[in-house]
Design a protein around this motif. Sequence first.
Motif, PDB file in Angstrom:
ATOM      1  N   SER A   1      -6.114 -11.135  10.150  1.00 47.13           N
ATOM      2  CA  SER A   1      -6.131  -9.739  10.600  1.00 47.13           C
ATOM      3  C   SER A   1      -4.779  -9.303  11.142  1.00 47.13           C
ATOM      4  N   SER A   2      -4.157 -10.164  11.947  1.00 41.11           N
ATOM      5  CA  SER A   2      -2.859  -9.826  12.535  1.00 41.11           C
ATOM      6  C   SER A   2      -1.818  -9.555  11.449  1.00 41.11           C
ATOM      7  N   LEU A   3      -1.786 -10.438  10.452  1.00 40.41           N
ATOM      8  CA  LEU A   3      -0.800 -10.267   9.371  1.00 40.41           C
ATOM      9  C   LEU A   3      -1.120  -9.059   8.494  1.00 40.41           C
ATOM     10  N   ILE A   4      -2.402  -8.855   8.201  1.00 42.85           N
ATOM     11  CA  ILE A   4      -2.795  -7.708   7.360  1.00 42.85           C
ATOM     12  C   ILE A   4      -2.375  -6.399   8.013  1.00 42.85           C
ATOM     13  N   GLN A   5      -2.672  -6.258   9.310  1.00 46.30           N
ATOM     14  CA  GLN A   5      -2.335  -5.031  10.025  1.00 46.30           C
ATOM     15  C   GLN A   5      -0.823  -4.814  10.075  1.00 46.30           C
ATOM     16  N   ASN A   6      -0.087  -5.892  10.309  1.00 46.31           N
ATOM     17  CA  ASN A   6       1.372  -5.764  10.400  1.00 46.31           C
ATOM     18  C   ASN A   6       2.019  -5.516   9.042  1.00 46.31           C
ATOM     19  N   LEU A   7       1.462  -6.102   7.976  1.00 48.13           N
ATOM     20  CA  LEU A   7       1.973  -5.811   6.623  1.00 48.13           C
ATOM     21  C   LEU A   7       1.733  -4.343   6.265  1.00 48.13           C
ATOM     22  N   CYS A   8       0.571  -3.834   6.665  1.00 43.31           N
ATOM     23  CA  CYS A   8       0.269  -2.413   6.419  1.00 43.31           C
ATOM     24  C   CYS A   8       1.224  -1.511   7.205  1.00 43.31           C
ATOM     25  N   ARG A   9       1.582  -1.946   8.407  1.00 42.82           N
ATOM     26  CA  ARG A   9       2.461  -1.153   9.252  1.00 42.82           C
ATOM     27  C   ARG A   9       3.831  -0.954   8.609  1.00 42.82           C
ATOM     28  N   VAL A  10       4.290  -1.982   7.839  1.00 42.99           N
ATOM     29  CA  VAL A  10       5.597  -1.856   7.149  1.00 42.99           C
ATOM     30  C   VAL A  10       5.407  -1.499   5.676  1.00 42.99           C
ATOM     31  N   LYS A  11       4.187  -1.000   5.355  1.00 45.14           N
ATOM     32  CA  LYS A  11       3.858  -0.468   4.021  1.00 45.14           C
ATOM     33  C   LYS A  11       3.931  -1.514   2.898  1.00 45.14           C
ATOM     34  N   ARG A  12       3.664  -2.783   3.221  1.00 44.23           N
ATOM     35  CA  ARG A  12       3.608  -3.839   2.185  1.00 44.23           C
ATOM     36  C   ARG A  12       2.136  -4.062   1.843  1.00 44.23           C
ATOM     37  N   PHE A  13       1.552  -3.020   1.232  1.00 47.54           N
ATOM     38  CA  PHE A  13       0.102  -2.986   1.027  1.00 47.54           C
ATOM     39  C   PHE A  13      -0.379  -3.976  -0.030  1.00 47.54           C
ATOM     40  N   HIS A  14       0.431  -4.240  -1.060  1.00 48.91           N
ATOM     41  CA  HIS A  14       0.022  -5.195  -2.086  1.00 48.91           C
ATOM     42  C   HIS A  14      -0.098  -6.608  -1.502  1.00 48.91           C
ATOM     43  N   GLN A  15       0.860  -6.967  -0.670  1.00 51.69           N
ATOM     44  CA  GLN A  15       0.792  -8.273  -0.010  1.00 51.69           C
ATOM     45  C   GLN A  15      -0.425  -8.345   0.912  1.00 51.69           C
ATOM     46  N   ALA A  16      -0.656  -7.241   1.624  1.00 52.99           N
ATOM     47  CA  ALA A  16      -1.806  -7.173   2.540  1.00 52.99           C
ATOM     48  C   ALA A  16      -3.117  -7.312   1.778  1.00 52.99           C
ATOM     49  N   SER A  17      -3.185  -6.696   0.568  1.00 51.95           N
ATOM     50  CA  SER A  17      -4.422  -6.765  -0.221  1.00 51.95           C
ATOM     51  C   SER A  17      -4.696  -8.193  -0.698  1.00 51.95           C
ATOM     52  N   LYS A  18      -3.632  -8.923  -1.085  1.00 57.90           N
ATOM     53  CA  LYS A  18      -3.799 -10.322  -1.509  1.00 57.90           C
ATOM     54  C   LYS A  18      -4.294 -11.188  -0.346  1.00 57.90           C
ATOM     55  N   LEU A  19      -3.747 -10.917   0.818  1.00 60.71           N
ATOM     56  CA  LEU A  19      -4.137 -11.664   2.016  1.00 60.71           C
ATOM     57  C   LEU A  19      -5.581 -11.350   2.394  1.00 60.71           C
ATOM     58  N   LEU A  20      -5.951 -10.087   2.251  1.00 59.81           N
ATOM     59  CA  LEU A  20      -7.320  -9.647   2.557  1.00 59.81           C
ATOM     60  C   LEU A  20      -8.328 -10.366   1.666  1.00 59.81           C
ATOM     61  N   LEU A  21      -8.033 -10.440   0.374  1.00 57.50           N
ATOM     62  CA  LEU A  21      -8.936 -11.112  -0.567  1.00 57.50           C
ATOM     63  C   LEU A  21      -9.002 -12.612  -0.316  1.00 57.50           C
ATOM     64  N   SER A  22      -7.864 -13.218   0.014  1.00 55.59           N
ATOM     65  CA  SER A  22      -7.870 -14.661   0.276  1.00 55.59           C
ATOM     66  C   SER A  22      -8.679 -14.982   1.530  1.00 55.59           C
ATOM     67  N   CYS A  23      -8.678 -14.042   2.477  1.00 57.10           N
ATOM     68  CA  CYS A  23      -9.474 -14.210   3.699  1.00 57.10           C
ATOM     69  C   CYS A  23     -10.965 -14.236   3.362  1.00 57.10           C
ATOM     70  N   ILE A  24     -11.389 -13.299   2.533  1.00 53.88           N
ATOM     71  CA  ILE A  24     -12.807 -13.228   2.131  1.00 53.88           C
ATOM     72  C   ILE A  24     -13.183 -14.468   1.324  1.00 53.88           C
ATOM     73  N   ARG A  25     -12.299 -14.867   0.392  1.00 50.60           N
ATOM     74  CA  ARG A  25     -12.589 -16.030  -0.458  1.00 50.60           C
ATOM     75  C   ARG A  25     -12.607 -17.338   0.322  1.00 50.60           C
ATOM     76  N   ALA A  26     -11.965 -17.321   1.515  1.00 46.49           N
ATOM     77  CA  ALA A  26     -12.011 -18.507   2.382  1.00 46.49           C
ATOM     78  C   ALA A  26     -13.302 -18.546   3.198  1.00 46.49           C
ATOM     79  N   GLY A  27     -14.165 -17.553   2.965  1.00 45.51           N
ATOM     80  CA  GLY A  27     -15.464 -17.527   3.644  1.00 45.51           C
ATOM     81  C   GLY A  27     -15.434 -16.874   5.008  1.00 45.51           C
TER      82      GLY A  27
END
Length: 456
Positions: free
Chosen positions: A391-417
């Motif tokens: 969550s910390s990284l996703i929010q901070n990536l969004c803050r600097v507009k690196r949304f594609h990286q944030a989306s990959k991280l978001l999906l990996s979080c869900i896939r990690a259960g």
Amino acid sequence: MFKRLSTKLLNITIASLCRTKQLEKAETAIIDGIRLGILPDVVTYNTLMTGYCRVVGFDAGYSILQRMKEAGVNPDVVTYNSLMAGANRQSSLFQCFDMLEEMLNMEIVPDLWSYNTLMHSFFRSRKPDEAYRVFQKIILQNISPCQATYNTLINGLCKNGYISNAVSLFRNLRSYGYLPEIITYNILINRLFKSGEFTSAMKLFDELRDSGYVPNAITYTTVMKYCFRRKYINKGLEFFFEMKSRGYTYDAFAYCTVVGALLKSGRIQDANKCMTNMVKNGYELDVVSYNTFINMYCKEGKLEDAYQLLDKAEKRGLDCDKYTHTILIDGLCKAGNIDGAKRHLNYMKMLGFDCLVALNCFINGLCEVGQIDYALKIFQSMDVKDSFTYSSLIQNLCRVKRFHQASKLLLSCIRAGMRILRSDQRAVVNGLNLLGLKNDAAKLAVEIQTAKLLHY
């Protein structure tokens, strides 16, 4: 007559030594008693057994049984109840049940406390159906349940998710000939709070006050704690002052609960006054108290004072825990001292502590000072991560507009259960839409739902 009185005195001595965890002295007292011709009886061995079960563990307690037999002392129902309690304390249902079987094989009739302990052990092992069968057995054998039986049943039902059943049983206690005690109310109020039923818990608290019972320190501390968690700071403080006005002896934990809430709400001066009052009243500071003080100094930016307090705690022989070091690392990060935070993190690792929360603070601290790539590097090196790490990284990536990286991280979080926060999902999807990448946003929304179906 003299020998009976002497054995009684020996038993009182053994009980006192066991309560203060002085087992070696208790053993010496028994040996000295035998030398003087005072032979230990079943009460002596039962008392020693209980002490070993509590201080060392079940196996140490069980070893006393063989010594009893060698001394020609026959175990009784109290002996096996003590062993069952010891097994239950270690969450060993198998050993608890084994002691009941051994008791029955020796033709020792189990009493109500034997069944109460077994019922509690089943509940602790997440076997509520079997626990309830034990309760039914108590009734079928015409053994009258006591208040502790119903308290165990109510607590066990709550812990296993049967809150409504526990409330129903509580409401029917009077029809069974029992008036709910303050401890019964406390159990149910605490469990309702823990299950998120804040309104129901507060209604029961009001009912307790209207019933003629006076809430005790445990009741007030519980209600206060959950008011603070809901950020009802003034309401929590109201209960704290009500507790004080009733003359209850509130411990350092109550003070630390209040101070922690004041710090979270930004009322640092009030927190400082509260801690000063705590010291003036002569409370002995434990690790939790020191952590609260250190946290307060870190919030005020007084890191030098925080480290001096850490040094003082260690000189007193207190074992500072992972929270102590995490508070300091977080304070260093918030002060922008990333190098200092890194050094303290390495020191914490060297001490062998679990560093997950500290690493989460460090990652967030790196992002705050613009070192997001370094934060990602730390993230990749972590063996264990939780939803807060992501969550910390996703929010901070969004803050600097690196949304594609944030989306990959978001999906990996869900896939990690792991469960993701809705705010994280919304930040990424909305960010892609704001950049005009509507197809990417729609595709991500579908991928999120698919990943949830597969992993939740």
